[in-house]
Design an enzyme around this catalytic site. Structure first.
Site, PDB file in Angstrom:
ATOM      1  N   GLU A 135       1.376  -1.384   0.008  1.00 35.06           N
ATOM      2  CA  GLU A 135       0.021  -0.267   0.183  1.00 35.06           C
ATOM      3  C   GLU A 135       1.241   1.341   0.295  1.00 35.06           C
ATOM      4  O   GLU A 135       0.796   2.525  -0.977  1.00 35.06           O
ATOM      5  CB  GLU A 135      -1.375  -0.302   1.354  1.00 35.06           C
ATOM      6  CG  GLU A 135      -2.005   1.144   1.086  1.00 35.06           C
ATOM      7  CD  GLU A 135      -2.839   1.378   2.480  1.00 35.06           C
ATOM      8  OE1 GLU A 135      -3.012   0.349   2.847  1.00 35.06           O
ATOM      9  OE2 GLU A 135      -3.086   2.332   2.576  1.00 35.06           O
ATOM     10  N   GLU A 167     -10.710  -8.038   3.890  1.00 30.27           N
ATOM     11  CA  GLU A 167      -9.960  -8.679   5.529  1.00 30.27           C
ATOM     12  C   GLU A 167     -10.404  -8.594   6.703  1.00 30.27           C
ATOM     13  O   GLU A 167     -10.376  -9.357   7.187  1.00 30.27           O
ATOM     14  CB  GLU A 167      -9.415  -7.167   5.905  1.00 30.27           C
ATOM     15  CG  GLU A 167      -8.498  -6.108   4.942  1.00 30.27           C
ATOM     16  CD  GLU A 167      -8.582  -4.737   4.992  1.00 30.27           C
ATOM     17  OE1 GLU A 167      -9.582  -4.045   5.527  1.00 30.27           O
ATOM     18  OE2 GLU A 167      -7.577  -4.278   5.707  1.00 30.27           O
ATOM     19  N   ARG A 179      -7.780   2.875  13.282  1.00 25.83           N
ATOM     20  CA  ARG A 179      -7.995   1.243  12.504  1.00 25.83           C
ATOM     21  C   ARG A 179      -8.364   0.663  14.337  1.00 25.83           C
ATOM     22  O   ARG A 179      -9.495  -0.206  14.328  1.00 25.83           O
ATOM     23  CB  ARG A 179      -8.654   0.340  11.518  1.00 25.83           C
ATOM     24  CG  ARG A 179      -9.215  -0.123  11.041  1.00 25.83           C
ATOM     25  CD  ARG A 179      -8.767  -0.943   9.751  1.00 25.83           C
ATOM     26  NE  ARG A 179      -9.588  -0.002   8.831  1.00 25.83           N
ATOM     27  CZ  ARG A 179     -10.911  -0.245   8.308  1.00 25.83           C
ATOM     28  NH1 ARG A 179     -11.775  -0.491   8.590  1.00 25.83           N
ATOM     29  NH2 ARG A 179     -10.904   0.303   7.010  1.00 25.83           N
TER      30      ARG A 179
HETATM   31  N1  LUZ Z   1      -5.771   2.053   4.313  1.00 26.27           N
HETATM   32  C1  LUZ Z   1      -5.953   3.279   4.591  1.00 26.27           C
HETATM   33  C2  LUZ Z   1      -6.732   0.782   4.990  1.00 26.27           C
HETATM   34  O1  LUZ Z   1      -5.058   3.771   4.088  1.00 26.27           O
HETATM   35  N2  LUZ Z   1      -7.177   3.898   5.942  1.00 26.27           N
HETATM   36  C3  LUZ Z   1      -7.606   2.748   5.833  1.00 26.27           C
HETATM   37  O2  LUZ Z   1      -8.604   2.734   6.798  1.00 26.27           O
HETATM   38  C4  LUZ Z   1      -7.388   1.147   5.669  1.00 26.27           C
HETATM   39  N3  LUZ Z   1      -8.220  -0.056   6.131  1.00 26.27           N
HETATM   40  C5  LUZ Z   1      -7.731  -1.405   5.781  1.00 26.27           C
HETATM   41  C6  LUZ Z   1      -7.039  -1.484   5.136  1.00 26.27           C
HETATM   42  N4  LUZ Z   1      -6.199  -0.565   4.580  1.00 26.27           N
HETATM   43 MO1  MOS Z   2      -4.919  -3.111   3.215  1.00 16.44          MO
HETATM   44  S1  MOS Z   2      -4.282  -3.720   4.617  1.00 16.44           S
HETATM   45  O1  MOS Z   2      -6.156  -2.952   2.822  1.00 16.44           O
HETATM   46  O2  MOS Z   2      -2.867  -2.527   2.030  1.00 16.44           O
END
Ligand code: LUZ
Ligand code: MOS
Length: 751
Positions: A226, A706, A304
């Site tokens: 990510e 998830e 979160r």
């Molecule tokens: N990524 C993000 C995430 O930037 N914000 C989120 O709320 C999130 N939640 C789950 C997985 N990735």
């Molecule tokens: Mo994610 S933990 O939804 O990149």
């Protein structure tokens, strides 16, 4: 419909970054990274490496023409270290050479002099030393401190959950190619093409439109790509900017394990208060998140954790606080569940602790506290279309829990060496990026003049089958066969300003955009078909590649309509933008309605512990899951099974280990054990709960990426029950993973 990549995957024909044919003048990159976790860089000697035949150039922060900064939420992370290093594995320089072998040889010739500074590896130690990423966050509901005095039972304790390595099969990497006029194309293995584009532009000091990011597909991401696919892509981009030659960098497994962040370890302190009839009246937690050496996504992940601190339960008085603790580990990052699992492990631990001390079964407390319609979460959202009790009681009935427990009891009576344990694990997971402004997506659809269709979205395919779902959405709306539809690569020149594929929301957000674009195209084509067939628009529909009039198939085909649309000069391209409605969140009050909806479910886990060896097997995990109205049950059950295995791995066997110098010890697959086919449950049964579905989900098919990971938490407590069956003197501990080593110690402690 099967995953549309199945055919090429099975034949080994699917393309990943490492499969791309390189241009003839392409070079190879390799990072030189810090051999110490914390210190001042006194000097680095590159001379021997630079002199090596085949080394083209070694890049450092001095070669950055824009900003040497890659931090996303907080600008606290240099691309390459300047005068200090903050974690073992931090990039310092980037060797570009003719071959990997030469680059490796060069790396070994670099010498560095570091004046070492004190190293912090744990969150607790960071908190003691006031080492934080940012200010703490707190959620509050009711008045917890007052409520404890009204409780029959109050218990306090401590938990720890360890990190987790993403172990995507495809390691991080990027191939960068110079185009004309200083433009650069990056083919990156990233969940966030826009993040790569934006960061590359910033570091290179050029506008975003000069950077094109293309993503074919990923060999897994799990959150690890990510944010952390970005540095490698930016490094190759910097090299291209200087050399005007293509540069490729694929991390090998060791480099990837050492240099990238993982799931955050958490140390947490809870206080739980219950009434006589086992209602949880008050709950307080202090979460210490081990964030690593830079913010990365830690603040969002911490948030979160707070959102999921009460899991599937209604608790009227809650006070939770999270500290993002700065340590000298690689910056920890997104990992499937994004802090949610860490939060949920704590409430489940608190309940297990309370049950043990009261002398009852954990499930008695769980059951009477399950979330109901119109209950309020600690962040102010009111729970609606709640399936917590539905999935719980359906699981108990469907899988005959009573019978399972009878079998367990008689097994445990008859056996000394083996003991069985059972646990129930309910889950409630909020769907949407918690950062409201990230909840948007676009789709660009071209209908070509022969009737075939190209679909571009911001969704990144990483094995989760999002492209298959996008195709299904287009197929439903356009009424054409799958063979006419093609999913294009994810490319920033076709779909811009995207949010990363994350938060389980990719299919919802991009699918809604596809649906909107296709609907607009169909409106236009309906007009064309009406003139072609001399019938009224309201009687026309598109099905099975033909125009249907009053529900009956006509002789006019999809292709006929498209040809006529060309003649009439009707636009056959459409772009649509979707932004999730309703959601909002006010950080100054820590209240709002951050989630489009929640996903629910309950898992029953049974396990058998070998009380001589401390090993265990997961006999079965039986799940009732809230898919909404699944648009593809094969894919969705695949997601449940994969997430479950990953969750069990995190809770039971995957043990990240750093030494006190901040060096990763579990730095290979020989020292870091992930679940294999022998350690996954013998039986996994997944039953969809009957539900009306939710309109905020794409085709009422709820997000699935998830939430099921957290079923794995059930394995911890099932094993714990079995240990206690063998050794009544065992004192419950909440320190994951529950490795065979810890099980063995538990079986024979206090005897
Ligand atoms: N990524 C993000 C995430 O930037 N914000 C989120 O709320 C999130 N939640 C789950 C997985 N990735
Ligand atoms: Mo994610 S933990 O939804 O990149």
């Amino acid at each position: 419909m099967k995953n549309i990549d199945s055919y090429t995957h099975v034949r080994g024909e699917s393309l990943f970054v490492d499969d791309l044919m390189l241009r003839q003048d392409a070079l190879i990159g390799l990072c030189f990274d810090s051999p110490k976790a914390h210190g001042k860089i006194k000097s680095v000697d590159y001379s021997k490496a630079e002199a090596l035949d085949g080394v083209v150039k070694i890049f450092t922060y001095k070669d950055v023409l824009g900003e040497n900064q890659i931090g996303g939420i907080i600008p606290d992370e240099p691309l390459w270290a300047e005068d200090e290093v903050h974690f073992w594995g931090q990039p310092i320089a980037f060797i570009v050479a003719k071959t990997t072998a030469i680059a490796k040889k060069a790396r070994a010739l670099i010498t560095i002099d570091i004046e070492e500074l004190p190293v912090i590896t744990t969150a607790k130690e960071a908190k003691e030393k006031n080492s934080f990423i940012n200010a703490p966050r707190s959620f509050k509901l009711g008045d917890s401190s007052k409520s404890f005095s009204e409780c029959e039972y109050v218990f306090e304790g401590e938990t720890f959950s360890n990190g987790q390595e993403h172990l995507y099969l495809e390691t991080q990497g990027c191939y960068a190619v110079p185009l004309e006029n200083g433009n650069i194309k990056l083919t990156s293995s990233t969940q966030g093409p826009t993040q790569v584009q934006k960061t590359a532009a910033k570091v290179l000091g050029i506008p975003m439109h000069k950077i094109e990011v293309d993503v074919i597909r990923l060999g897994g991401g799990f959150g690890g790509k990510e944010d952390q696919a970005t540095p490698w892509a930016v490094m190759t981009a910097v090299a291209v900017q200087h050399l005007n030659r293509p540069v490729k960098y694929m991390l090998n497994r060791h480099d990837d394990l050492r240099m990238t962040g993982k799931r955050h370890p958490y140390s947490s302190f809870y206080k739980i208060g219950l009434t006589k009839d086992l209602k949880i009246k008050a709950f307080e937690v202090e979460f210490l998140q081990n964030s690593g050496a830079a913010a990365d996504l830690s603040p969002a992940i911490a948030e979160r954790t707070l959102f999921h601190a009460t899991n599937s339960y209604f608790i009227p008085n809650v006070s939770t606080t999270v500290f993002s603790c700065k340590t000298n580990l690689p910056p920890n990052t997104a990992f499937r569940g994004f802090g949610g699992p860490q939060g949920m492990f704590v409430i489940e631990s608190a309940i297990a602790d309370a049950a043990d001390k009261i002398g009852i079964n954990k499930k008695q407390i769980q059951e009477v506290n399950l979330l109901a319609e119109n209950d309020e979460f600690s962040y102010g959202q009111i729970a609606t279309q709640v399936e917590a009790k539905n999935t719980w009681f359906t699981a108990k009935d469907t899988f005959d829990l009573e019978q399972l427990e009878t079998e367990k009891t008689s097994f445990n009576k008859e056996n000394n060496r083996f003991k069985k344990g059972i646990s129930l694990m309910p889950i409630t997971f909020g769907i949407s990026f918690t950062n409201t402004q990230m909840n948007h997506a676009r789709a660009l659809i071209h209908i070509y003049q022969d009737g075939s269709v190209g679909i571009s979205t911001g969704a990144v395919e990483m094995g989760q089958s999002v492209n298959t779902k996008m195709l299904q959405v287009a197929q439903t709306v356009l009424g054409v066969s799958a063979a006419k539809l093609k999913l294009e690569t994810t490319n920033t020149t076709r779909v811009a300003n995207t949010s990363p594929s994350a938060a389980s929301s990719t299919a919802d957000l991009n699918g809604k955009a596809v649906e909107m674009a296709c609907n607009t195209l169909i409106e236009r084509l309906t007009e064309v078909a009406a003139t072609l067939t001399s019938s009224e628009e309201k009687n026309i529909s598109f099905q099975e590649d033909f125009v249907f009039i009053d529900g009956k198939k006509s002789t006019i085909s999809w292709e006929d309509v498209i040809s006529q649309a060309m003649v009439q000069r009707v636009a056959l391209t459409e772009n649509a933008h979707y932004a999730t409605p309703i959601i909002h969140f006010d950080k100054s009050k820590e209240k709002g309605h951050p989630f489009a909806y929640h996903v629910y479910g309950t898992a029953i886990t049974t396990t058998t512990v070998d009380c001589l060896r401390g090993t265990y097997e997961i006999d079965a995990v039986k799940i009732v899951h809230d898919f909404g109205k699944s648009m593809n049950l094969g894919i969705d059950i695949g997601q449940v099974e994969g997430a479950l295995a990953q969750g069990i791995g995190w809770m039971t066997m995957e043990e990240i280990a750093y030494n006190s110098d901040g060096r990763l010890l579990s730095n290979a697959l020989s020292t870091y054990k992930v679940p294999d086919i022998f350690s996954t449950p013998k039986i996994v049964e997944t039953v969809p709960v009957k539900t009306a579905g939710n309109d905020m989900a794409i085709q009422k098919s709820k997000a699935v990426g998830e939430p099921p990971l957290m079923y794995g938490i059930g394995a911890y407590f099932a094993i714990q029950e079995a240990v206690k069956e063998f050794n009544p003197n065992y004192k419950l501990k909440f320190h994951s993973p529950f490795t065979p080593e810890k099980v063995l110690m538990g079986l024979y402690e206090n005897q």
